[in-house]
Design an enzyme around this catalytic site. Sequence first.
Site, short mmCIF file in Angstrom:
data_model
loop_
_atom_site.label_atom_id
_atom_site.label_comp_id
_atom_site.label_asym_id
_atom_site.label_seq_id
_atom_site.Cartn_x
_atom_site.Cartn_y
_atom_site.Cartn_z
N HIS A 182 10.93 4.51 1.06
CA HIS A 182 9.51 4.77 1.31
C HIS A 182 8.81 3.43 1.48
CE1 HIS A 182 5.42 6.15 0.90
NE2 HIS A 182 5.82 7.40 0.84
N ARG A 214 -2.46 6.09 3.33
CA ARG A 214 -2.63 5.72 4.75
C ARG A 214 -3.19 6.89 5.55
NH1 ARG A 214 2.95 4.56 6.20
NH2 ARG A 214 3.46 5.13 4.05
#
Lengths: 544, 224
Positions: A318, A338
């Site tokens: 990740h 994000r």
Amino acid sequence: MYPKEFQESIKKVEATRQARMTQQFPMLSLADRTILLEAYHPDYKKGTMRQISVGVNKGDKTPHEFANLFEAYSHINPNNFTIPSPKYETDVLIIGGGGAGVAAAIVAKQAKANVFLVTKLRVADANTTMAQGGIQAADKENDSPAIHYLDVVGGGGFKNIPELVRALVSDGPEVIRWLEELGVIFDKAPDGTMLSIHGGGTSRKRMHPCRDYTGAELMRCLKDEFLDQKIKYLEYTGALELLKDSDGKCVGAVLVNMENGEVFTVKAKTTILATGGAGQLHIQGFPTSNHYGATADGLVLAYRSGAKLTFLDTIQYHPTGVGYPEQILGQLITEKVRGVGAQLVNADGERFIYDLETRDVVSSAIIREIQDRKKGIMSVTSGGVWLDTPLIEMKSGSGTILKQLPAMHRQFIKFGIDMTKEPVITYPTQHYQNGGILCNEYAETNIPGLYVAGEVTGGVHGRNRLMGNSLLDILVFGRRAGTHAAELAAKTTEVKPGTINHVKKYHSELEKAGIPKERKSPMLLPDYRPKEFQDRYSFLSHLK
Amino acid sequence: MAKLATIYIMGKEYKVPSTLTILQAIEASGFLFIRGCGCRGGFCGACSTVYRTKDSYKLKVALACQTKIEDGMFLAQIPFYPGNKATHNLSQIKPTTETLCALYPEIMRCISCGSCTKVCPQDIKVMDYVNAAIRGDYKKIAELSFDCIMCGLCATRCPAEIVQYNVALVARRIYGAHVMKKAQHVDKRLDQMKENQFASEIEELMKSSVDQLKERYTKRDMEK
């Protein structure tokens, strides 16, 4: 508050923030993605993998950490081990108490099967609980399961197994309805419309969040339903081997009570393996976002019993694990950060990648930024890049983080970092096992009577999973496994005695390959004690 | 080499690097967790810990995985708490004031002492949601309790023996299933799925070559 050495870089991030807010950053072409991946993704790093020397997948490449578990002996010696007569008998045995296992249990119980679930920690102790950002499902007007399909295979490098992807995207809307009926509180408008956002690599906003506690909310509702259904379960019970009858059918498992060392068996008409992932292997020394129990046990058990594995040479890192402070290194900073507007920037406050590329691509770009371009922030560890979180508040208004990302805020404020005012430091962390046990769309493996679901399986996500598709995967295939395992159990009248002859056979292969005798698996628990304290776990020490 | 700190695990002295979390410090002292350790990331509530620091009578609580050790810390974990959970049939249940009192009559014994709120490592206003439960205000309970990780510390301190986290969980499930509106776009999509509306398009994708898929993927329109 960050130490002094980061302050200068933070000023640069602040200086570019206003201009970056409206700056368009281009997405990479498929060809450029491939170039970046091959140069920087850890899967492509030389010397980190080897060919497996025994078993069904002999010759396939996999990380050394996986190979060490496959090229290892059972905790029980098949030559002198007398299989105890079954302590429990059931229709469906489920090994693993995370989202997939519990979903399978609920569905199998509703199909009138007797269900028995074992887990080596507590029910709900699983990566499911740690999933934060949301669950995908194509249930909005501008979306469709076909569009979802295309996003999934594009994210997976066009390698995914088509039948599995079809199952994943087609069951999505039904799973969401099931969750609503189980009482899951999704983020919704007052009229019931789901608030949905983008994840990396999605072409539609189909991520359904529950604040940033999505997995925890799903898992606690599933567990509560599981308890309401009064399904029989045993916690702190590890699985040592599967049992197979003389026809090669899976008929239960050899288990160990991890508190008193009692070894016992469960006789089952069908068995579902839902043991989850492998983050605790710390592949290539990466930190992990995973649960304490993520030690790949199911892969080992299935492999020894002759199940075929697939996509063993690909791991998901990740992009945004915690890079600072060291106390929470590698823990997850959800992609939702994000998704709601934070940007990745380097030490000079410059963007270097479109923020919602797929995870493999973003991780590679971060590694490039630090290793090659030397624009990382050197922290106590390997360094990291900034994730500019104050931008979220600038874009969507003050208070957005507390409302939409309370877990993230909590995680950092405990260590004196206020992400509403300061950016956070991030570095890739081992997050997900893309590969696993091969199954078909009915969750069946090549071993009759053995079903699998969730992260322990491989193929649906190809070489890279998209955000929010794992929560969907565990429920789609958990439910399918539960349904089909219950169906087969209902048709089964006689269960023959279980044996571990397959382990005997596997051991002779290991001996031929010259594997050192002291290497044992499954791991069951990672050992974080200092070297001088590490020995065989006390609950296994009586097994010779 | 980091500075060493002295900690007392269940009263016994250990010296460990001062930068560690409580969880890491217990492991560094040579303990293997079987119970008392879960997600290692602040989401599961497995590692709730009670501690006291030197020269203080005050008992404090923490999640072992999210808290750095302090020099002179006396600590013990609560790996299991035998709290009551009422079973119910969610589909049959009604979101009324009586429901929660019938499932958990002990909520009426709340003396509003605030011990639960004070002890919560997630800083949830536990007492406020218990009061909301007595009133049957499901929306309030859901809002206040949503970030609960069910570590159980509230129940350990409750003089009325309320198992707050289970009260909140059933209240949230009732709120989610029976008060919040279902998503109508999901209904629509389920109807379309019943008519197999997308099956042929998906089958076509399944049969496509990698090059055809790549072309379609590249040309996707992206929702803004």
